[in-house]
Structures are given as structure tokens and as C-alpha cells.
Design a protein around this motif. Structure first.
Motif, short mmCIF file in Angstrom:
data_model
loop_
_atom_site.label_atom_id
_atom_site.label_comp_id
_atom_site.label_asym_id
_atom_site.label_seq_id
_atom_site.Cartn_x
_atom_site.Cartn_y
_atom_site.Cartn_z
N THR A 1 0.82 -1.21 0.00
CA THR A 1 0.00 0.00 0.00
C THR A 1 0.86 1.26 0.00
N ILE A 2 1.87 1.28 0.85
CA ILE A 2 2.70 2.48 0.97
C ILE A 2 3.48 2.74 -0.31
N SER A 3 4.03 1.68 -0.91
CA SER A 3 4.80 1.88 -2.15
C SER A 3 3.91 2.41 -3.26
N SER A 4 2.67 1.91 -3.33
CA SER A 4 1.73 2.41 -4.33
C SER A 4 1.44 3.89 -4.09
N ALA A 5 1.31 4.26 -2.84
CA ALA A 5 1.04 5.66 -2.51
C ALA A 5 2.22 6.55 -2.90
N PHE A 6 3.46 6.10 -2.59
CA PHE A 6 4.64 6.88 -2.97
C PHE A 6 4.65 7.15 -4.47
N ASN A 7 4.46 6.07 -5.24
CA ASN A 7 4.56 6.18 -6.69
C ASN A 7 3.47 7.08 -7.26
N SER A 8 2.24 6.92 -6.78
CA SER A 8 1.14 7.74 -7.31
C SER A 8 1.29 9.20 -6.90
N LEU A 9 1.78 9.45 -5.68
CA LEU A 9 2.00 10.83 -5.25
C LEU A 9 3.09 11.51 -6.07
N ALA A 10 4.16 10.76 -6.35
CA ALA A 10 5.22 11.31 -7.20
C ALA A 10 4.68 11.63 -8.59
N THR A 11 3.79 10.77 -9.09
CA THR A 11 3.23 10.96 -10.43
C THR A 11 2.40 12.23 -10.51
N VAL A 12 1.43 12.39 -9.60
CA VAL A 12 0.56 13.56 -9.70
C VAL A 12 1.32 14.85 -9.42
N THR A 13 2.31 14.81 -8.53
CA THR A 13 3.09 16.01 -8.25
C THR A 13 3.88 16.43 -9.48
N MET A 14 4.48 15.45 -10.15
CA MET A 14 5.26 15.75 -11.36
C MET A 14 4.36 16.22 -12.50
N GLU A 15 3.31 15.45 -12.78
CA GLU A 15 2.48 15.71 -13.97
C GLU A 15 1.55 16.91 -13.79
N ASP A 16 1.08 17.14 -12.58
CA ASP A 16 0.06 18.17 -12.37
C ASP A 16 0.60 19.47 -11.80
N LEU A 17 1.66 19.39 -11.01
CA LEU A 17 2.14 20.59 -10.33
C LEU A 17 3.48 21.10 -10.85
N ILE A 18 4.30 20.25 -11.48
CA ILE A 18 5.63 20.68 -11.90
C ILE A 18 5.74 20.84 -13.42
N LYS A 19 5.39 19.78 -14.17
CA LYS A 19 5.54 19.84 -15.63
C LYS A 19 4.78 21.00 -16.29
N PRO A 20 3.53 21.29 -15.87
CA PRO A 20 2.83 22.41 -16.52
C PRO A 20 3.56 23.75 -16.39
N HIS A 21 4.35 23.92 -15.33
CA HIS A 21 5.07 25.18 -15.12
C HIS A 21 6.47 25.15 -15.70
N TYR A 22 6.99 23.94 -15.98
CA TYR A 22 8.32 23.80 -16.57
C TYR A 22 8.24 22.88 -17.79
N PRO A 23 7.59 23.34 -18.86
CA PRO A 23 7.38 22.48 -20.03
C PRO A 23 8.67 22.07 -20.74
N SER A 24 9.75 22.83 -20.53
CA SER A 24 11.02 22.51 -21.21
C SER A 24 11.89 21.57 -20.40
N LEU A 25 11.37 21.02 -19.31
CA LEU A 25 12.13 20.12 -18.45
C LEU A 25 12.56 18.89 -19.25
N THR A 26 13.86 18.57 -19.23
CA THR A 26 14.35 17.43 -20.00
C THR A 26 13.88 16.12 -19.37
N GLU A 27 13.86 15.07 -20.19
CA GLU A 27 13.38 13.77 -19.72
C GLU A 27 14.22 13.24 -18.57
N SER A 28 15.53 13.39 -18.66
CA SER A 28 16.41 12.87 -17.60
C SER A 28 16.19 13.61 -16.29
N ARG A 29 16.02 14.92 -16.36
CA ARG A 29 15.78 15.69 -15.14
C ARG A 29 14.40 15.40 -14.56
#
Length: 617
Positions: free
Chosen positions: A343-371
Motif C-alpha cells: 500500500t505504501i509503495s503504491s502511494a509513494f509512486n502515485s503521489l510522485a506521479t501527480v506532483t510531477m504531472e500536475d504541479l511541476i511539468k505544466p510550469h516547466y514544459p522545457s524540463l528534460t526527460e532525464s531531469r
């Protein structure tokens, strides 16, 4: 009743194996170098591992500790929750999964931007993060507390070990490691529960003896048809309220949807949802039988022992009956911690996903794949450390089962409501969605926090301990605190009466609040035009339910939403259109994206409509 060397070895093997799986996926294949691999396993998973991962994500330690304790105290009424699994899993399979999969999303909350706009997406994401952070604390703290109570091993040492191991393999191996460790951990859970049931039944005498003793003490519950929503459990709260709870878990929750999206094909994603149904029924049955065996055993073998909270009783029982079988206590503890880790590992992964996709990428569209990949791993690590802090607050939440389900009802209910607004009511707008979500959350926290405060005020320190005394009926003192609390809630009147609403109704009540408020506000502020709605983001349920009406009436029930060609062999048919919405193009796709073949539905403003000719499959 202490662990033997064999028990420690078995328990340690689980932790080592989980870490090894994470290390393997960190060093093999694409080595987690892209966000698609780290967050979605390259969309390459089959239905069977996805199904077991779906099962493990929210059953875990909550079911292993909470369900037997629930049955021990209140009888088998909770078993009727299984009735809700049918619609609770069929609706996601038929409605939610196809829409999410065809939109090729990474975060569930991308849907909210496609349907309503960026503001609703951010509101949904923040609400989900809040929900999962609290839930992680419950899942981590509860098994550690039980383990500490019966083995004497440092509570925070156990919490720290679990949290760090889980963080390690999630950060290293991404979603593939999470899913495959879930598979191993699910099998360990089944093995541990079966071992307890078999040995416990043998010590009682036989399964017939277990049944007879349970019947004598009224633990085999009949169907309670009481429609009172303030009754803790009834066929209505478990059957109907449970459907909304399952929808909030298996329909729109990011941790589950992310697994659907990791499937190779839409068909595999749907099959994984179907496969969860028998597995869910099996897990529920094992938990209920464990509770009955535990009750029957302590009617025949009363042993004086102090247990601080009811959820410690299960592990105490396990250590009691398996102490003559070296290795089996370690297997059950591994089973318990497998559930927590999954349960905890699933939560970590999903939280990282929504934070990256919803809160970070929209504001930094030029972010490289590796970063972006490195940042996703750092986010998983950060949430892992935050989980350790939240574990402390979980000691105040009482029964692990009720606490966990209450969290999903309080926060998951409003989230389900805003998705229902988008799916089923094409005329609702972004203002209605935001106001509805806020109204649902306010209502949810008013009821949830009010219930918690009233329950704490009704309990005195002297009654906070649950005792297994040296006497025939062990349930007397187990029930004392709960009966005191129940008496207090019955005395409530007026609006405070809602504080005693059954926790099984939280999700239904709160999602209904969002839908009703959202519809009213949308109508008052100007409903959305059907031609401005991306038709791939809605599910027009009324024309399907009222299929017997003439075509002209069914057309009106579409609220102006254009027709699209559903080509199941090409799931990317509208991907450009979706990207247009994400970039703020609410007027529709370019002419190259969607073919206009129905002049009667052309838009008066000269923009491009979404209408294409219906084609046969």
C-alpha cells in the motif's frame, strides 16, 4: 511469546526480496531512465500482475488487522460489504477505465483539465495528495503498533525499517518494482492468513465448532434492513454506501488508475478490474473467517492479557496459537507487513506521479526527460520520509479499518463527485466543479471531524484499553468503549446528529453533495455548451439507460455533445485533440484532428466541431 530465529529469518527475507526487486528493475531494461518507465512501467504490464497489485494497494494491513477485529467485536455483518463489489468494480470496468485509457493519461487529474480546466485539475491533485499522505500514516503505524505490542521490538524501529525499505525499492525500481513486489506480497498475505485459519481451527476443534460457538454468541449476523443512515452497519450502508466507496477506490483514485494505465492494452486493463472481483471476495472471506476463529478460540481458551487497541488482538492471537510452530509467526508478520509495504509503495509512486504531472511539468514544459525522471525519484523519496512523520498522528485515529475507510469516504467521496460531474453531466462547468468540490470537502470534514471529537469526548481514559480477561465472555470489555461512544452519539440532536452518520455512508453522502451543488452552480452561472465539450471526456449515461426512447429524444439527452467515431483498433484517434485541450484550446481540435462530416452540427461561431460520422466496429 517472542520471535524465534526462524521467524526473524522469514521476516527479513521479505524485506530483502522487496528491496532486490527494486534493485533489479533499477539495473535492467530501460533502467528507469524515462518518466514513462518510472511512473507507468512503459505501459507494458499484463492483467494478472496488475490485478494483484490493485488488490494489494488498498487491502493490505487494513484488511489483515481490521476485518478480523471487526468480526470479533461486532459479528459477520461486515461480510455483506462483498455485495458492493459487483457494481463497485463493474462500473469502473465499463465506464472509467475505457475513458482514462483512451485519453492516454499519466495522471488521473489530467482528465479534470481536459474536462473543466487547470484550476479544477490543481484542486483535485492537492485533495488527493492530502488524502494519501494521511492514509499512509495509518497503514504504516497500525501494523508497527501491533507488532510492537506482542514482540516488544521498538515501535519506531519497525516504522523506520518499513518506511525506508519501501522508499528504497519504490525510488529505485519505479512502478514495475511496485507491481511485482505487490504480486509477491499478495501471495505472502494469502499464505499467512491461511496458516492462521488452519491452525486456529484445529485448536478450536473443527470448523463446525467455530460456527457453533459463533452462533451461540450471536456472532453470525442476519441481514439488517434498518434504513437509518446513523446505524453503523446495515445492508444499505454496506451494499449501497460500499458501492460509492469502491468507486472512489477503484474508479478514480490515482494509485489504481495508474495501474490500469500501465497495462499493455485497454482490454488488459479491463480484465485486471474483473480479476480483482474474486480476489476481493476471497480476501474478505479470509478476514471474516479469521475473526470467527479468533472469537471461538478465546471462548475456549481465555488468557489474561492487556491489549491497548482492538487491532492488536489479531497479532496477539497469531502469536498465541502459532508459538509451537517456528516460522509460522514470522510468515504471518511477513504477511502483515507485505500488505503495508504494498500500500505504501503504491502511494509513494502515485503521489510522485501527480506532483510531477500536475504541479511541476505544466510550469516547466522545457524540463528534460532525464531531469524529470530524477525529480520523480526525488519526489518518491520525499513522500517516503513524509510518511514516517504522518505515522505519529495515526495513533489518534482508533480502529485501523474504520479509520482507513473513513479517510477514503471523507476525502475520496468529494473527488469521486467531481469526476462524476465531468463524466455524466456534460453541461456542468468549471465553476460548478470547484464550488461543488469545496462544498463536498467542507461537508465531509464537518461530519468526519465532528464525529471524531464527539467520540473522544465520550471516552474516558479508564475505558481506552481493551482487555482479554480470564473469563468466559471476552467481548464484554472489548465493547465497553464502543458502547459508551454509541450512547453518546445517540443523544445528539439537530445538525450534530450528522456526526453519528455511519462511516460507510461518507463516500456516498459527500460525492452526492459535490454533484448536487455542482449542477446547481453550473446552471446558475451558465451551463457549458455541449459543442465545447471534448466528447471523449464524457459518458452519456442517460441515452444509454433510456435506450427505448425515440432517437430525437435520445439526441436531446446528449446536451449537444457531438458524436465521435469509436475506433477501438486505434486508441490514439483523439490524442491531438486532447493535447489541444491541455494547451488551453477549449474550442476544439484542428480540422486535421477531427473530421467534420455532419453539417447539421456545425458551430455557429465558425469553430471546428467534434462531430464525426458514426462508424461500425
Amino acid at each position: 511469546m517472542m520471535f524465534t530465529t526462524v521467524d526473524y529469518v522469514i521476516f527479513a527475507l521479505l524485506l530483502v526480496l522487496s528491496s532486490a526487486i527494486g534493485l533489479y528493475y533499477a539495473l535492467s531494461g530501460g533502467k528507469q531512465r524515462t518518466t514513462q518507465e518510472f511512473l507507468l512501467a512503459n505501459r507494458s504490464m499484463g492483467f494478472f500482475p496488475v490485478a494483484l497489485s490493485l488488490l494489494a494497494t488498498f487491502q493490505s494491513a487494513v484488511a489483515i488487522l481490521g476485518v478480523p477485529s471487526e468480526i470479533y467485536r461486532f459479528g459477520t455483518e461486515y461480510w455483506f460489504l462483498g455485495c458492493s463489489y459487483i457494481l463497485g468494480l463493474l462500473i469502473p470496468a465499463y465506464i472509467f477505465i475505457p475513458v482514462f485509457y483512451r485519453l492516454r493519461l499519466t495522471s488521473t487529474y489530467e482528465y479534470l483539465e481536459l474536462r473543466f480546466g487547470k484550476t479544477v485539475r490543481i484542486c483535485g491533485t492537492v485533495t488527493f495528495i492530502f488524502q494519501m499522505v494521511i492514509y499512509m500514516g495509518v497503514v504504516l503505524y497500525a501494523p508497527a503498533l501491533a507488532f510492537n505490542a506482542v514482540t516488544g521490538i521498538s515501535l519506531w524501529g519497525v516504522v523506520l525499517t518499513m518506511g525506508l525499505v519501501c522508499t528504497l525499492y519504490t525510488t529505485l525500481g519505479g512502478l514495475k518494482a511496485v507491481i511485482w513486489t505487490d504480486v509477491i506480497q499478495t501471495l505472502v498475505m494469502f499464505a499467512g492468513q491461511l496458516a492462521v485459519i488452519i491452525v486456529g481451527t484445529a485448536k478450536v476443534g473443527s470448523i463446525q465448532d467455530v460456527w457453533n460457538i459463533s452462533m451461540e454468541h450471536n456472532k453470525i449476523s442476519g441481514i439488517n434492513f434498518n434504513p437509518d443512515p446513523f446505524t453503523r452497519h446495515s445492508i444499505w450502508s454496506l451494499g449501497i454506501g460500499g458501492i460509492f466507496l469502491m468507486l472512489s477506490l477503484y474508479g478514480v483514485n490515482q494509485a489504481q488508475v495508474q495501474r490500469y494505465l500501465s497495462s499493455r492494452t485497454e482490454r488488459e486493463a479491463i480484465l485486471s478490474c474483473y480479476a480483482v472481483f474474486p480476489c476481493q471476495q476471497l480476501v474478505l472471506a479470509l478476514g471474516c473467517v479469521t475473526g470467527l476463529v479468533m472469537f471461538a478460540y478465546y471462548q475456549k481458551n481465555p488468557i489474561p492479557e492487556m491489549v491497548e487497541v482492538p487491532d492488536q488482538m489479531v497479532l496477539y492471537f497469531v502469536m498465541d496459537i502459532l508459538q509451537d510452530f517456528p516460522g509460522l509467526p514470522g510468515l504471518f508478520v511477513a504477511c502483515l507487513f507485505s500488505g503495508a509495504l504494498s500500500t505504501i509503495s503504491s502511494a509513494f509512486n502515485s503521489l510522485a506521479t501527480v506532483t510531477m504531472e500536475d504541479l511541476i511539468k505544466p510550469h516547466y514544459p522545457s524540463l528534460t526527460e532525464s531531469r524529470a525522471t530524477l525529480l520523480s525519484k526525488c519526489l518518491a523519496l520525499m513522500y517516503g520520509l513524509l510518511c514516517l512523520g504522518m505515522a505519529y498522528l495515526s495513533s489518534l485515529m482508533g480502529s485501523v479499518l474504520q479509520a482507513a475507510l473513513s479517510i477514503f469516504g471523507i476525502v475520496g467521496g468529494p473527488l469521486l463527485g467531481v469526476f462524476c460531474l465531468g463524466f455524466f453531466f456534460p453541461f456542468t462547468n468549471s465553476i460548478g466543479a470547484v464550488v461543488g468540490l469545496l462544498a463536498g470537502l467542507i461537508m465531509a470534514f464537518w461530519i468526519g471531524i465532528g464525529s471524531f471529537v464527539d467520540r473522544m469526548a465520550a471516552s474516558s481514559p479508564a475505558l481506552n484499553a481493551t482487555v482479554i480477561p480470564d473469563m468466559g465472555n471476552v467481548t464484554t470489555t472489548v465493547m465497553t468503549t464502543l458502547l459508551t461512544s454509541a450512547a453518546a452519539t445517540k443523544s445528539l440532536s439537530g445538525l450534530k446528529k450528522f456526526h453519528s452518520l455511519s462511516y460507510m455512508w461518507y463516500s456516498a453522502h459527500n460525492s452526492a453533495t459535490v454533484v448536487i451543488v455542482g449542477i446547481i452552480v453550473s446552471l446558475l452561472t451558465g451551463p457549458m455548451k455541449g459543442r465545447d465539450v471534448n466528447p471523449r471526456t464524457v459518458y452519456l449515461v442517460l441515452p444509454r439507460l433510456l435506450f427505448f426512447l425515440p432517437d430525437r429524444y435520445k439526441e436531446r439527452l446528449r446536451f449537444g455533445v457531438p458524436h465521435i467515431a469509436e475506433d477501438k483498433t486505434n486508441l490514439d484517434i483523439d490524442e491531438k485533440s486532447c493535447n489541444g485541450f491541455l494547451n488551453g484550446n477549449a474550442k476544439g481540435a484542428d480540422k486535421d484532428d477531427m473530421e467534420e462530416t455532419t453539417p447539421g452540427f456545425s458551430r455557429p461561431d465558425g469553430g471546428h466541431s467534434y462531430i464525426v460520422q458514426e462508424t461500425s466496429l
